[in-house]
Design a protein around this motif. Structure first.
Motif, PDB file in Angstrom:
ATOM      1  N   GLU A  49       0.829  -1.209   0.000  1.00 49.48           N
ATOM      2  CA  GLU A  49       0.000   0.000   0.000  1.00 49.48           C
ATOM      3  C   GLU A  49       0.861   1.255   0.000  1.00 49.48           C
ATOM      4  O   GLU A  49       0.599   2.222  -0.737  1.00 49.48           O
ATOM      5  CB  GLU A  49      -0.918  -0.030   1.237  1.00 49.48           C
ATOM      6  N   GLU A  62      -5.855   3.623  -6.836  1.00 50.34           N
ATOM      7  CA  GLU A  62      -6.858   2.550  -6.775  1.00 50.34           C
ATOM      8  C   GLU A  62      -6.249   1.263  -6.232  1.00 50.34           C
ATOM      9  O   GLU A  62      -6.856   0.572  -5.395  1.00 50.34           O
ATOM     10  CB  GLU A  62      -7.449   2.322  -8.169  1.00 50.34           C
ATOM     11  N   GLN A  63      -5.045   0.944  -6.685  1.00 52.34           N
ATOM     12  CA  GLN A  63      -4.367  -0.253  -6.166  1.00 52.34           C
ATOM     13  C   GLN A  63      -4.021  -0.082  -4.692  1.00 52.34           C
ATOM     14  O   GLN A  63      -4.088  -1.050  -3.917  1.00 52.34           O
ATOM     15  CB  GLN A  63      -3.103  -0.515  -6.982  1.00 52.34           C
ATOM     16  N   TYR A 116      -5.772   1.626  -2.483  1.00 52.81           N
ATOM     17  CA  TYR A 116      -7.003   1.445  -1.710  1.00 52.81           C
ATOM     18  C   TYR A 116      -7.444  -0.019  -1.703  1.00 52.81           C
ATOM     19  O   TYR A 116      -8.079  -0.469  -0.744  1.00 52.81           O
ATOM     20  CB  TYR A 116      -8.099   2.346  -2.263  1.00 52.81           C
ATOM     21  N   GLU A 117      -7.103  -0.746  -2.743  1.00 50.65           N
ATOM     22  CA  GLU A 117      -7.360  -2.190  -2.719  1.00 50.65           C
ATOM     23  C   GLU A 117      -6.527  -2.851  -1.622  1.00 50.65           C
ATOM     24  O   GLU A 117      -7.015  -3.740  -0.899  1.00 50.65           O
ATOM     25  CB  GLU A 117      -7.029  -2.789  -4.092  1.00 50.65           C
ATOM     26  N   GLU A 121     -13.294   0.957   0.394  1.00 49.91           N
ATOM     27  CA  GLU A 121     -14.112   0.682  -0.783  1.00 49.91           C
ATOM     28  C   GLU A 121     -14.660   1.968  -1.388  1.00 49.91           C
ATOM     29  O   GLU A 121     -14.648   2.150  -2.619  1.00 49.91           O
ATOM     30  CB  GLU A 121     -15.267  -0.251  -0.406  1.00 49.91           C
ATOM     31  N   GLN A 130     -11.898   3.880  -3.088  1.00 51.29           N
ATOM     32  CA  GLN A 130     -11.566   3.231  -4.353  1.00 51.29           C
ATOM     33  C   GLN A 130     -12.603   3.571  -5.418  1.00 51.29           C
ATOM     34  O   GLN A 130     -12.251   3.842  -6.581  1.00 51.29           O
ATOM     35  CB  GLN A 130     -11.492   1.719  -4.151  1.00 51.29           C
ATOM     36  N   GLN A 178     -12.062   5.599  -9.026  1.00 52.93           N
ATOM     37  CA  GLN A 178     -12.526   5.097 -10.314  1.00 52.93           C
ATOM     38  C   GLN A 178     -13.365   6.135 -11.040  1.00 52.93           C
ATOM     39  O   GLN A 178     -13.220   6.340 -12.254  1.00 52.93           O
ATOM     40  CB  GLN A 178     -13.328   3.812 -10.104  1.00 52.93           C
TER      41      GLN A 178
END
Length: 473
Positions: free
Chosen positions: A100, A305-306, A308-309, A371, A374, A378
């Motif tokens: 992260e 985004e990655q 937050y994943e 979530e 993220q 997007q």
């Protein structure tokens, strides 16, 4: 060592093939000296330092208690109580946290790349603006010299008005001779003194009429020649004022260029190379694909985004127990009982600790937060793609417009030159249409300046596309 590698890669990335040597050198200076760009780069380095922080184990805990008076126990007198404990996150937590932090650092790096591309665009745009200004000064100086030649030509015609009136006088003399001959013939046919008197009277009247016409023509040509001189002097004064304004405009433009390079505002800037017409080496849709694949802002959002994943995974792992392992050491001293030492052996006790995450709301909230962030990234990426596509479309329209204007003003310049040559030939012959000569000369100047602006706009628009695509076109 890692910093040195990063800086080396950064310096390699500054090299821009296909550009003039002076512009490439200025881009390198800007990349090395611009304070805002260095701030972005240092923020990226700071984000990179976050990776070893989150990837390390929690610090071990040491607790120690010493009794002021030894506590009497069966084993002896207890002197102290010492505990050492190491906590271990759940399996995979450290790796996920490092991932992260790495993605967040990558996002900072892409933000730095976008700032660098924006700086390069500003340097190129200012460079092309300097080129346009220098060419406008050169063309204006050339036109000023041409107008001064027109002024000398008009003065010559004004000071020599007989050049235009000589042919008229000779023509008039011929007409007078023919009239005199006709009168003589009629006199001889009639005969007598009366005919001779009439002939003499006619000759005198014709001579007087011719003299009056020649005088009027000379006065008219003088007035016309002087007005030509005054008109061209008006044009010269206006062009001199325009030239002074152009030269003054160079000072703030050079200061702006040096400010981008973080140099003294009056630092000398090398002359701009000659710019020629340019064309796109790639298809339009290929450029759009390059923008959607290589634009730093999109890559930054992908990295976020990655990240937050990874945060969602961290939220799940934080809901797992944490393990702790340690040791408890208790030193004893012998206890004297009935004159005999009793006990006194130190005690070592292994210990295990386990956290029990039973309050699930905060862990569920952490996962929901990741979530939603993220999802926001997007949606922001989708909006950024739309904005970049709009900018690409506008740049293509501007490039087409610049190409059309380049072709138009090149053709108009050639036509204006041909028209001016014809008018100058006519003016040198009969002294007419001088006002039209000045008008066409002004049109020619406008076309030349517009052509330079169109060429500069071509290169500026291509620099815009290079900024959007983050690559050299």
């Amino acid at each position: 060592m890692r910093k040195l590698v990063i800086i080396a890669l950064f310096c390699l990335g500054v090299q821009v093939p296909g550009l003039s040597q002076s512009l490439e050198e200025y881009l390198r200076i800007a990349a090395e000296n611009n304070p805002e760009l260095k701030a972005y780069f240092n923020e990226y380095l700071a984000a990179m330092e976050k990776v070893p922080q989150v990837g390390a184990l929690p610090d071990p805990e040491l607790s120690m208690g010493i009794f002021i008076q030894p506590m009497e126990r069966f084993m002896g007198n207890q002197q102290a109580d010492i505990q050492l404990m190491q906590t271990f996150p759940w399996f995979g937590m450290l790796k996920t946290q490092k991932d992260e932090a790495s993605k967040m650092a990558l996002a900072r790096y892409e933000l730095f790349r976008d700032a660098r591309n924006s700086l390069f665009f500003q340097v190129k745009a200012t460079w092309y603006e300097l080129y346009r200004l220098e060419e406008e000064i050169r063309i204006t100086e050339e036109n000023l010299e041409i107008l001064k030649q027109y002024e000398r030509l008009a003065l010559i015609r004004f000071q020599s008005p007989g050049t235009g009136g000589g042919s008229s006088s000779s023509g008039m003399s011929g007409n007078a001779t023919m009239s005199s001959g006709n009168s003589t013939s009629s006199t001889s046919s009639t005969g007598g003194m009366g005919g001779s008197m009439n002939s003499g009277s006619t000759s005198k009247n014709s001579a007087k009429s011719n003299s009056s016409m020649n005088s009027s023509a000379s006065m008219g040509e003088g007035k016309s020649g002087m007005s030509d001189v005054l008109r061209v002097r008006i044009e010269i004064k206006e062009l001199e004022n325009t030239l002074a304004l152009l030269r003054d405009s160079r000072v703030p433009l050079v200061a702006e260029f040096n400010q981008l390079l973080n140099r003294n505002f009056d630092e000398r800037v090398s002359p701009v190379d000659l710019l020629t017409d340019t064309a796109l080496p790639l298809e339009r849709l290929a450029i759009l694909d390059s923008i959607t694949q290589n634009n730093p802002l999109l890559k930054m959002l992908d990295a976020e985004e990655q990240a937050y994943e990874a945060q969602k995974k961290i939220a799940r792992l934080e809901g797992r127990p944490m393990l702790g392992a340690g040791v408890n050491y208790i030193p004893f001293s012998p206890r004297i009982e009935d004159g005999m030492p009793m006990g006194g052996n130190d005690m070592v006790m292994p210990m295990v600790r386990l956290t029990i995450p039973i309050y699930r709301k905060k862990y569920n909230a952490l996962q929901k937060e990741a979530e939603l962030r993220q999802l926001a990234v997007q949606q922001r990426r989708e909006n950024t793609v739309n904005q970049l596509s709009t900018q690409w479309s506008s740049a293509m329209r501007d490039l087409d417009d610049a190409n059309r204007r380049t072709r138009l003003y090149r053709e108009q310049t050639d036509l204006a030159k041909q028209t001016l040559n014809l008018l100058m030939t006519s003016y040198a012959t009969d002294g007419k249409d001088f006002e039209e000569v000045l008008r066409i000369q002004q049109q020619l100047l406008d076309y030349q300046l517009s052509l330079i602006t169109a060429i500069a706009d071509q290169h500026t628009t291509i620099a815009t596309l290079e900024k959007l695509a983050a690559t050299e076109l």
